[in-house]
Design a protein around this motif. Structure first.
Motif, PDB file in Angstrom:
ATOM      1  N   LYS A   1       0.666  -1.309  -0.008  1.00  0.00           N
ATOM      2  CA  LYS A   1      -0.214   0.051  -0.032  1.00  0.00           C
ATOM      3  C   LYS A   1       0.967   1.372   0.056  1.00  0.00           C
ATOM      4  N   THR A   2       2.050   1.181   0.866  1.00  0.00           N
ATOM      5  CA  THR A   2       2.967   2.578   0.865  1.00  0.00           C
ATOM      6  C   THR A   2       3.367   2.482  -0.592  1.00  0.00           C
ATOM      7  N   TYR A   3       3.526   1.571  -1.317  1.00  0.00           N
ATOM      8  CA  TYR A   3       4.129   1.680  -2.950  1.00  0.00           C
ATOM      9  C   TYR A   3       2.913   2.105  -3.557  1.00  0.00           C
ATOM     10  N   SER A   4       1.743   2.336  -2.988  1.00  0.00           N
ATOM     11  CA  SER A   4       0.652   2.904  -3.952  1.00  0.00           C
ATOM     12  C   SER A   4       0.281   1.879  -4.982  1.00  0.00           C
ATOM     13  N   ALA A   5       0.512   0.392  -4.511  1.00  0.00           N
ATOM     14  CA  ALA A   5       0.363  -0.830  -5.646  1.00  0.00           C
ATOM     15  C   ALA A   5      -1.432  -0.816  -5.922  1.00  0.00           C
ATOM     16  N   SER A   6      -1.707  -1.167  -6.892  1.00  0.00           N
ATOM     17  CA  SER A   6      -3.191  -1.292  -7.366  1.00  0.00           C
ATOM     18  C   SER A   6      -3.559  -2.601  -6.660  1.00  0.00           C
ATOM     19  N   TYR A   7      -5.001  -3.063  -6.729  1.00  0.00           N
ATOM     20  CA  TYR A   7      -5.266  -4.412  -6.384  1.00  0.00           C
ATOM     21  C   TYR A   7      -4.503  -5.502  -7.121  1.00  0.00           C
ATOM     22  N   TRP A   8      -4.641  -5.179  -8.293  1.00  0.00           N
ATOM     23  CA  TRP A   8      -4.125  -6.325  -9.330  1.00  0.00           C
ATOM     24  C   TRP A   8      -2.581  -6.216  -9.265  1.00  0.00           C
ATOM     25  N   GLN A   9      -1.859  -5.203  -9.215  1.00  0.00           N
ATOM     26  CA  GLN A   9      -0.292  -5.256  -8.805  1.00  0.00           C
ATOM     27  C   GLN A   9      -0.182  -6.137  -7.460  1.00  0.00           C
ATOM     28  N   THR A  10      -0.869  -5.637  -6.261  1.00  0.00           N
ATOM     29  CA  THR A  10      -0.589  -6.440  -5.128  1.00  0.00           C
ATOM     30  C   THR A  10      -0.820  -8.231  -5.252  1.00  0.00           C
ATOM     31  N   LEU A  11      -1.994  -8.186  -6.092  1.00  0.00           N
ATOM     32  CA  LEU A  11      -2.219  -9.773  -6.387  1.00  0.00           C
ATOM     33  C   LEU A  11      -1.157 -10.511  -6.959  1.00  0.00           C
ATOM     34  N   LEU A  12      -0.794  -9.739  -8.077  1.00  0.00           N
ATOM     35  CA  LEU A  12       0.578 -10.310  -9.267  1.00  0.00           C
ATOM     36  C   LEU A  12       1.553 -10.632  -8.350  1.00  0.00           C
ATOM     37  N   LYS A  13       1.944  -9.610  -7.562  1.00  0.00           N
ATOM     38  CA  LYS A  13       3.390  -9.334  -7.114  1.00  0.00           C
ATOM     39  C   LYS A  13       3.648  -9.953  -5.707  1.00  0.00           C
ATOM     40  N   LEU A  14       2.600 -10.034  -4.996  1.00  0.00           N
ATOM     41  CA  LEU A  14       2.674 -10.400  -3.390  1.00  0.00           C
ATOM     42  C   LEU A  14       1.634 -11.625  -3.345  1.00  0.00           C
ATOM     43  N   ARG A  15       0.565 -11.404  -3.498  1.00  0.00           N
ATOM     44  CA  ARG A  15      -0.426 -12.324  -2.919  1.00  0.00           C
ATOM     45  C   ARG A  15      -0.352 -13.961  -3.754  1.00  0.00           C
ATOM     46  N   LEU A  16      -0.256 -13.687  -5.185  1.00  0.00           N
ATOM     47  CA  LEU A  16      -0.460 -15.030  -5.821  1.00  0.00           C
ATOM     48  C   LEU A  16       1.286 -15.567  -5.749  1.00  0.00           C
ATOM     49  N   PRO A  17       2.549 -15.225  -5.647  1.00  0.00           N
ATOM     50  CA  PRO A  17       3.462 -15.792  -5.337  1.00  0.00           C
ATOM     51  C   PRO A  17       3.391 -16.497  -3.934  1.00  0.00           C
ATOM     52  N   ALA A  18       2.644 -15.680  -2.907  1.00  0.00           N
ATOM     53  CA  ALA A  18       2.717 -16.150  -1.589  1.00  0.00           C
ATOM     54  C   ALA A  18       1.658 -17.233  -1.405  1.00  0.00           C
ATOM     55  N   ALA A  19       0.937 -17.319  -2.617  1.00  0.00           N
ATOM     56  CA  ALA A  19      -0.079 -18.442  -2.397  1.00  0.00           C
ATOM     57  C   ALA A  19       0.318 -19.824  -3.077  1.00  0.00           C
ATOM     58  N   MET A  20       1.263 -19.432  -3.718  1.00  0.00           N
ATOM     59  CA  MET A  20       1.921 -21.030  -4.674  1.00  0.00           C
ATOM     60  C   MET A  20       2.019 -22.175  -3.912  1.00  0.00           C
ATOM     61  N   PRO A  21       2.564 -22.095  -2.495  1.00  0.00           N
ATOM     62  CA  PRO A  21       2.718 -23.479  -1.972  1.00  0.00           C
ATOM     63  C   PRO A  21       1.556 -24.032  -1.574  1.00  0.00           C
ATOM     64  N   PHE A  22       0.447 -23.209  -1.148  1.00  0.00           N
ATOM     65  CA  PHE A  22      -0.988 -23.888  -1.225  1.00  0.00           C
ATOM     66  C   PHE A  22      -1.449 -24.426  -2.363  1.00  0.00           C
TER      67      PHE A  22
END
Lengths: 281, 287
Positions: free
Chosen positions: A181-202
């Motif tokens: 959020k401090t990088y002012s990332a949009s929802y899709w940016q957060t999804l692609l760059k943070l949350r999807l990679p973090a979700a990969m093990p699951f």
């Protein structure tokens, strides 16, 4: 009697050797790690062969490994046809559709807390259900060919995959999301760059569980009706004809296909989630 | 409260979709019948007919519920048409198989944790054993065991046991290794023997893992029992009910057996969950 004796002797020797390797420095090397399980596998085959020969078990109850190997080598074209029909057409297409649909659904409901709260208990409930029971219904709807098998596979893999994906998408911590959020990332940016990679093990956990489910679904669905090829069809007809060596050859194919499928997904996982603690060596 | 509302909304949506699908899928038969008789049907009449067919492509929810009510409450429990009777047959082999599988799983896990040779040799094969689609060869195992003279409950229980032992092994190995080095060291300063470490430290700390894997195992055991009933020989049990339903096109019968199985699975998993809560609270491990 001698066959039994040889089998017992081999067993004792293999056990002694396995314990020796496991307790020696060699157990840390790759060769040692492969040798110990391989030894158990060979032992099982030798004992099986020895018991069947020694006790003269009739072939309609339990054929010897050597007989099964012979049948396997002699009927490769049939086995290949069955493999294509069941695994490539039925299981694989259903696996791709089912896992893809579950992944897409997880991303769609990710934005709505309400849908998540509603779908997750239902998804968890359905994931524990005997979904294989829908096989006769789906065969009735989609006909005897591979489409109905793919439909069974889609239903079987959907809910375990969905539950894992949704859980994975919640994996990133509040700190990490705040940083985005401090990088002012949009929802899709957060999804692609943070949350999807973090979700990969699951996600990969779900994919791995689904590999075996897909194969089981495709084979069992063939018991309820299929064209005159396919692993499930062959197994059920050969049981009726007491051709158990052919049945065991099909089981070998299924086990090889299942292990290779699982191994391939695990290999991709190692490449994608190289950063995860469980992948460190 | 909010989550309950959300769940109810989702369930209501599923039921609504189901009704729409039932109208869509069953209307072909209705229209065919009408065309053959030379009658033109209004939309309302078509909908009314799709709700009440004897052998619909997709039975409407209320038909399934009515069939469930008819075959559970209104039939005598001992009757061959009672779903309680068939459910009991399936349940008994599920439970026996689950118990065998759990005990075998625990023993194997104890061996794996205590012997390095077993850890190295058994674990890879336990994982590989699960890639063999045992469910697919379940009918064959039943037939073969039958010819050896083992009949009735045990062959079905064997399939259930094979499916339920794996989650227990994996969970228990993880659980028995859960105590960290500090705790193990403390036991060593007490000069505890291997047995004492097992009973007083390893076993208690494995309990959360044990219950989590038991939940998976009992659901797997039920699936095993149902599939094991599929070979043509079986005439009793929920799986046999589905098979006869599919032979004679009795879709309502298949769906009601399916719902009975789902209900059974929910009850079994819920029961294990209850046991988990009570045990963990008694042991002071509940979160």
């Amino acid at each position: 009697m001698t066959a039994l004796l040889i089998a017992a002797l081999f067993w004792a020797a293999a056990t002694w050797l396995a314990v020796r390797i496991a307790n020696s420095p060699a157990s840390a090397t790759l060769a040692g790690k492969l040798a110990v399980p391989a030894l158990l596998g060979v032992t099982i085959l030798v004992v099986w062969e020895g018991v069947v020969r020694g006790l003269e078990v009739p072939a309609v109850i339990l054929p010897a490994p050597s007989t099964i190997g012979g049948t396997f080598a002699a009927s490769l074209p049939i086995l290949w046809g069955d493999f294509v029909q069941t695994f490539v057409k039925g299981a694989l297409s259903g696996y791709v559709i089912g896992c893809g649909a579950a992944f897409a659904t997880a991303i769609l409901i990710d934005r709505s807390k309400f849908l998540q709260a509603g779908l997750m208990p239902v998804g968890n409930f359905l994931a524990a259900m005997p979904i294989i029971g829908t096989a006769p219904i789906l065969v009735m709807w989609f006909g005897f060919d591979w489409q109905s098998k793919a439909a069974v596979v889609v239903l079987m893999v959907f809910f375990p995959m969905l539950v894992n994906c949704v859980q994975g998408l919640q994996e990133s911590s509040a700190m990490q999301r705040d940083l985005m959020k401090t990088y002012s990332a949009s929802y899709w940016q957060t999804l692609l760059k943070l949350r999807l990679p973090a979700a990969m093990p699951f996600v990969f956990n779900g994919l791995k569980i689904s590999t075996t489910l897909a194969l089981i679904g495709a084979i069992v669905a063939e018991f309820f009706g299929s064209p005159i090829k396919g692993m499930g069809f062959r197994i059920s007809t050969e049981v009726g004809r007491l051709g158990l060596d052919m049945v065991w050859a099909e089981i070998t194919v299924a086990a090889l296909a299942g292990s290779a499928f699982y191994g391939a997904v695990a290999l991709i996982e190692r490449g994608v989630t190289f950063w995860h603690p469980s992948q460190r060596r | 409260m909010r989550s309950l509302l959300a769940v109810l909304t989702v369930v209501a949506a599923i039921v609504a979709i189901w009704y729409l699908a039932a109208i869509q899928m069953n209307s072909k038969w209705t229209r065919d019948q009408a065309a053959r008789a030379g009658i033109a049907l209004s939309f309302g009449e078509v909908v009314a007919d799709t709700m009440a067919q004897e052998r619909p492509v997709l039975p409407a929810p209320h038909q399934v519920v009515a069939e469930l009510w008819k075959t559970t409450v209104q039939k005598k429990v001992t009757s061959k048409r009672s779903l309680v009777f068939h459910g009991w047959i399936t349940l008994s082999s599920t439970v026996v198989g689950f118990l065998i599988g759990t005990v075998a799983g625990i023993l194997l896990a104890v061996g794996i944790v205590h012997s390095r040779a077993m850890d190295m040799s058994v674990m890879p094969w336990a994982i590989a054993s699960q890639t063999i689609p045992i469910l697919a060869i379940a009918p064959m195992i039943i037939v073969v065991l039958n010819s050896v003279g083992i009949q009735g409950l045990l062959p079905k229980a064997f399939i259930s046991a094979y499916l339920s032992f794996f989650p227990v092994v994996v969970g228990m190995v993880k659980g028995l290794r859960a105590p960290d080095a500090m705790q193990l060291d403390l036991m060593k300063t007490y000069s505890a023997s291997k047995g004492e470490i097992f009973w007083k430290l390893r076993l208690p700390s494995s309990m959360p893992y044990f219950f989590a894997s038991m939940k998976v195992a009992i659901a797997a055991a039920l699936v095993g029992a149902i599939v094991a009933e599929l070979p043509a020989g079986a005439i009793r049990g929920l799986g046999a009910r589905m098979l006869t339903g599919s032979y004679y096109g009795q879709t309502i019968q298949i769906w009601s057996a399916l719902f009975m199985a789902a209900l059974l699975a929910a009850c079994l998993v819920g029961l294990v969950g209850l046991l988990q809560r009570i045990t963990l609270r008694k042991m002071g491990m509940a979160q």
